[in-house]
Design a protein around this motif. Structure first.
Motif, PDB file in Angstrom:
ATOM      1  N   LEU A  13       0.861  -1.174   0.000  1.00 40.35           N
ATOM      2  CA  LEU A  13       0.000   0.000   0.000  1.00 40.35           C
ATOM      3  C   LEU A  13       0.899   1.225   0.000  1.00 40.35           C
ATOM      4  CD1 LEU A  13      -2.636  -1.019   2.710  1.00 40.35           C
ATOM      5  CD2 LEU A  13      -2.800  -1.282   0.246  1.00 40.35           C
ATOM      6  N   VAL A  14       0.924   1.948  -1.088  1.00 40.87           N
ATOM      7  CA  VAL A  14       1.728   3.162  -1.182  1.00 40.87           C
ATOM      8  C   VAL A  14       0.827   4.325  -0.805  1.00 40.87           C
ATOM      9  CG1 VAL A  14       3.076   4.648  -2.701  1.00 40.87           C
ATOM     10  CG2 VAL A  14       3.220   2.168  -2.929  1.00 40.87           C
ATOM     11  N   GLY A  15       1.007   4.815   0.393  1.00 41.43           N
ATOM     12  CA  GLY A  15       0.125   5.828   0.963  1.00 41.43           C
ATOM     13  C   GLY A  15      -0.701   5.230   2.076  1.00 41.43           C
ATOM     14  N   GLY A  16      -0.577   5.807   3.270  1.00 45.13           N
ATOM     15  CA  GLY A  16      -1.290   5.262   4.430  1.00 45.13           C
ATOM     16  C   GLY A  16      -2.356   6.182   4.962  1.00 45.13           C
ATOM     17  N   ALA A 142       6.774  -6.126  -4.728  1.00 44.02           N
ATOM     18  CA  ALA A 142       5.403  -6.517  -4.425  1.00 44.02           C
ATOM     19  C   ALA A 142       4.753  -7.174  -5.626  1.00 44.02           C
ATOM     20  CB  ALA A 142       4.592  -5.290  -4.013  1.00 44.02           C
ATOM     21  N   SER A 143       3.909  -8.165  -5.350  1.00 47.67           N
ATOM     22  CA  SER A 143       3.120  -8.761  -6.432  1.00 47.67           C
ATOM     23  C   SER A 143       2.104  -7.752  -6.968  1.00 47.67           C
ATOM     24  CB  SER A 143       2.399 -10.005  -5.923  1.00 47.67           C
ATOM     25  OG  SER A 143       3.313 -10.979  -5.475  1.00 47.67           O
ATOM     26  N   TRP A 144       1.539  -6.943  -6.057  1.00 45.68           N
ATOM     27  CA  TRP A 144       0.579  -5.906  -6.432  1.00 45.68           C
ATOM     28  C   TRP A 144       0.849  -4.647  -5.607  1.00 45.68           C
ATOM     29  CZ3 TRP A 144      -3.001  -6.212 -10.314  1.00 45.68           C
ATOM     30  CH2 TRP A 144      -3.243  -7.477 -10.844  1.00 45.68           C
ATOM     31  N   VAL A 145       0.601  -3.499  -6.198  1.00 45.36           N
ATOM     32  CA  VAL A 145       0.715  -2.215  -5.496  1.00 45.36           C
ATOM     33  C   VAL A 145      -0.618  -1.493  -5.587  1.00 45.36           C
ATOM     34  CG1 VAL A 145       1.711   0.098  -5.599  1.00 45.36           C
ATOM     35  CG2 VAL A 145       3.200  -1.897  -5.746  1.00 45.36           C
ATOM     36  N   LEU A 146      -1.092  -1.012  -4.439  1.00 48.42           N
ATOM     37  CA  LEU A 146      -2.256  -0.120  -4.384  1.00 48.42           C
ATOM     38  C   LEU A 146      -1.731   1.266  -4.036  1.00 48.42           C
ATOM     39  CD1 LEU A 146      -4.785  -2.341  -2.382  1.00 48.42           C
ATOM     40  CD2 LEU A 146      -4.494  -2.169  -4.859  1.00 48.42           C
ATOM     41  N   ASP A 147      -1.840   2.185  -4.976  1.00 51.99           N
ATOM     42  CA  ASP A 147      -1.235   3.510  -4.855  1.00 51.99           C
ATOM     43  C   ASP A 147      -2.334   4.549  -4.634  1.00 51.99           C
ATOM     44  OD1 ASP A 147       0.282   5.785  -5.014  1.00 51.99           O
ATOM     45  OD2 ASP A 147       1.013   5.454  -7.060  1.00 51.99           O
ATOM     46  N   SER A 148      -2.348   5.162  -3.452  1.00 50.18           N
ATOM     47  CA  SER A 148      -3.374   6.167  -3.152  1.00 50.18           C
ATOM     48  C   SER A 148      -2.792   7.573  -3.039  1.00 50.18           C
ATOM     49  CB  SER A 148      -4.108   5.801  -1.855  1.00 50.18           C
ATOM     50  OG  SER A 148      -3.208   5.720  -0.763  1.00 50.18           O
ATOM     51  N   ARG A 149      -1.570   7.777  -3.506  1.00 52.74           N
ATOM     52  CA  ARG A 149      -0.991   9.118  -3.481  1.00 52.74           C
ATOM     53  C   ARG A 149      -1.739  10.032  -4.453  1.00 52.74           C
ATOM     54  NH1 ARG A 149       4.866   7.961  -5.408  1.00 52.74           N
ATOM     55  NH2 ARG A 149       3.616   6.605  -6.775  1.00 52.74           N
ATOM     56  N   PRO A 150      -1.924  11.292  -4.095  1.00 51.29           N
ATOM     57  CA  PRO A 150      -2.550  12.222  -5.049  1.00 51.29           C
ATOM     58  C   PRO A 150      -1.731  12.300  -6.331  1.00 51.29           C
ATOM     59  CG  PRO A 150      -2.436  13.190  -2.855  1.00 51.29           C
ATOM     60  CD  PRO A 150      -1.621  11.931  -2.802  1.00 51.29           C
ATOM     61  N   ARG A 151      -2.421  12.218  -7.468  1.00 50.54           N
ATOM     62  CA  ARG A 151      -1.752  12.251  -8.763  1.00 50.54           C
ATOM     63  C   ARG A 151      -2.535  13.163  -9.701  1.00 50.54           C
ATOM     64  NH1 ARG A 151       3.142  10.111  -8.989  1.00 50.54           N
ATOM     65  NH2 ARG A 151       2.832   9.530 -11.170  1.00 50.54           N
ATOM     66  N   VAL A 253      -8.785  20.777  -0.592  1.00 51.11           N
ATOM     67  CA  VAL A 253      -8.916  21.058  -2.018  1.00 51.11           C
ATOM     68  C   VAL A 253      -9.096  19.725  -2.731  1.00 51.11           C
ATOM     69  CG1 VAL A 253      -7.884  22.072  -4.077  1.00 51.11           C
ATOM     70  CG2 VAL A 253      -7.381  23.052  -1.833  1.00 51.11           C
ATOM     71  N   ILE A 254     -10.168  19.593  -3.516  1.00 54.59           N
ATOM     72  CA  ILE A 254     -10.494  18.350  -4.207  1.00 54.59           C
ATOM     73  C   ILE A 254     -10.757  18.682  -5.674  1.00 54.59           C
ATOM     74  CG2 ILE A 254     -12.115  16.415  -4.322  1.00 54.59           C
ATOM     75  CD1 ILE A 254     -12.781  16.993  -1.361  1.00 54.59           C
ATOM     76  N   PRO A 255     -10.181  17.926  -6.608  1.00 53.35           N
ATOM     77  CA  PRO A 255     -10.416  18.227  -8.019  1.00 53.35           C
ATOM     78  C   PRO A 255     -11.842  17.914  -8.446  1.00 53.35           C
ATOM     79  CG  PRO A 255      -9.184  16.179  -7.805  1.00 53.35           C
ATOM     80  CD  PRO A 255      -9.276  16.768  -6.425  1.00 53.35           C
ATOM     81  N   MET A 256     -12.392  18.805  -9.271  1.00 51.96           N
ATOM     82  CA  MET A 256     -13.683  18.572  -9.927  1.00 51.96           C
ATOM     83  C   MET A 256     -13.425  18.756 -11.423  1.00 51.96           C
ATOM     84  SD  MET A 256     -16.217  20.762  -7.436  1.00 51.96           S
ATOM     85  CE  MET A 256     -17.678  20.323  -8.378  1.00 51.96           C
ATOM     86  N   THR A 274      -8.758   9.540  -4.889  1.00 55.83           N
ATOM     87  CA  THR A 274      -8.932  10.503  -5.972  1.00 55.83           C
ATOM     88  C   THR A 274      -8.125  10.111  -7.201  1.00 55.83           C
ATOM     89  OG1 THR A 274      -9.441  12.331  -4.477  1.00 55.83           O
ATOM     90  CG2 THR A 274      -8.573  12.906  -6.641  1.00 55.83           C
ATOM     91  N   ALA A 275      -6.886   9.643  -7.000  1.00 62.41           N
ATOM     92  CA  ALA A 275      -6.043   9.254  -8.133  1.00 62.41           C
ATOM     93  C   ALA A 275      -6.622   8.076  -8.901  1.00 62.41           C
ATOM     94  CB  ALA A 275      -4.637   8.908  -7.648  1.00 62.41           C
ATOM     95  N   GLY A 276      -7.488   7.290  -8.259  1.00 63.95           N
ATOM     96  CA  GLY A 276      -8.121   6.147  -8.909  1.00 63.95           C
ATOM     97  C   GLY A 276      -9.558   6.407  -9.317  1.00 63.95           C
ATOM     98  N   GLY A 277      -9.934   7.689  -9.420  1.00 64.22           N
ATOM     99  CA  GLY A 277     -11.269   8.022  -9.907  1.00 64.22           C
ATOM    100  C   GLY A 277     -12.366   8.012  -8.872  1.00 64.22           C
TER     101      GLY A 277
END
Length: 397
Positions: A13-16, A142-151, A253-256, A274-277
């Motif tokens: 998990l990249v981002g906690g 990692a076999s899989w990465v879940l990335d929740s960093r703002p992008r 601040v949240i993108p729209m 947010t980075a994942g929609g």
């Protein structure tokens, strides 16, 4: 972490923050066992650093963590004040501290490895992902990465606004608030030249509440601008800011935007939050979609499947959001008018489910019919023309 060799894990998990914390709790709730998990983040989240408000049915897994919930909310314009009964849903407030605490408990049960470092690269070779830190140092494989960093989005959108806000947690010496009812949208705030603004009030008790000023517009205000807006809104409510004690301040601040946020930038990297929609383009609401993503990830892993959640919203909803944003941005429809008609011509429960991406195509048509048809038709034509121009001008290769 001082080891020179990267840690081998099944899931990184990249981002906690919020999205990562919800995933950890969901893994524990789904009874996932034997999975090697790492959380890679330079900061260990704890305490109250944000507040989430969302709607759902009572009796969910988050109920013990809630600070407050309301069966009724107010939507107010200069013309009228409307009290909405949300049954069978309710509006709920969740603060970050119990979410982070539950995630920490899940970490202990799952035997999660913590790597206190910033991630600078994710090298996906199709069989796994090498997570790199400063100077390209390998941190984990990692076999899989879940990335929740703002992008940022993959490319600019045709319309790009922000939901930006400041909230004051205020306390009074005597009873001032109605803890049985929240103010969801109060449009009696001064409206910006391009955009829409509103206030809202989430009371925890009759003496303690979160009072917030929010704008949907292309750019942020200054610190003094937010504070002036909040003082003005408190005055509109008949409250004297000098008689209240501000216990905490929250900004966000949240993108729209109708810009695309790729959920899978590479075969074994999945983006969340947010980075994942997860952010709804027309409103900025994010939490419910993050919660769904976490539950779907954990359910897939418990069943031995890849941790890839479904799209946060149906494609037809994203198209409707793009049209609504264009109509607001071009001034074809006013923000207070748009939301007032939405709640006036639909059951509150339908509107809330629509904003969560949980309505049927038939219900979506009813929502569309309740909007200003001429203005929205013009926006549909403009959106279609923009899409065609975008395809013609997009570089090849």
């Amino acid at each position: 972490m001082n080891d020179s060799a990267p840690v081998a894990v099944d899931l990184a998990l990249v981002g906690g923050g919020g999205a990562g914390s919800l995933v950890l709790a969901a893994l524990h709730r789904h009874g996932v066992r034997g999975l090697r998990v790492a959380v890679v983040d330079p900061v260990r989240k704890h305490g109250q650093d944000r507040t989430w408000a969302f709607w759902g049915r009572p009796g969910g897994d988050l109920d013990p963590l809630l600070s407050a919930s309301w069966d009724q909310v107010e939507v107010t314009t200069t013309a009228r004040r409307r009290v909405l009964d949300l049954t069978p849903l309710r509006y709920a407030m969740l603060r970050s501290a119990p979410v982070y605490a539950r995630a920490a408990e899940a970490e202990r049960h799952l035997g999660v490895r913590r790597i206190d470092a910033a991630v600078t690269g994710l090298d996906d070779d199709g069989a796994g992902v090498l997570v790199r830190g400063a100077d390209g140092v390998p941190l984990a494989r990692a076999s899989w990465v879940l990335d929740s960093r703002p992008r940022p989005p993959a490319r600019p959108g045709r319309t790009s606004w922000l939901q930006h806000f400041r909230g004051w947690w205020v306390e009074s010496g005597g009873p001032l608030f109605d803890p049985a009812r929240a103010v969801l949208m109060d449009f009696r705030t001064p409206q910006p030249g391009r955009g829409v603004s509103f206030g809202y009030v989430l009371p925890v008790s009759d003496r303690y509440a979160l009072v917030e000023y929010t704008e949907f517009s292309p750019g942020r205000l200054t610190d003094d601008g937010y504070d002036r807006a909040l003082r003005g809104y408190l005055g509109r409510l008949g409250l004297d800011p000098a008689a209240l004690t501000v216990r905490e301040v929250e900004d966000g601040v949240i993108p729209m935007t109708d810009a695309p946020f790729p959920r899978r930038p590479s075969p074994r990297v999945v983006r969340l939050g947010t980075a994942g929609g997860a952010t709804r383009p027309s409103t900025g609401f994010t939490f419910s979609a993050m919660l769904r993503q976490a539950d779907q990830v954990a359910g897939a892993l418990a069943a031995g499947r890849p941790p890839v959640p479904a799209p946060a919203y149906p494609r037809r909803h994203l198209w409707m959001d793009a049209v609504a944003l264009r109509a607001l941005d071009t001034g074809r429809v006013g923000g207070p008018e748009f939301f007032d008609r939405l709640f006036d011509r639909n059951p509150a429960e339908r509107v809330l489910r629509f904003l969560d991406g949980d309505t049927s195509p038939g219900e979506d048509l009813a929502v569309m019919r309740s909007s200003p048809l001429l203005a929205m038709t013009s926006a549909v034509v403009g959106d279609a023309a923009g899409r065609i121009r975008g395809r013609l001008c997009r570089p090849v290769g």
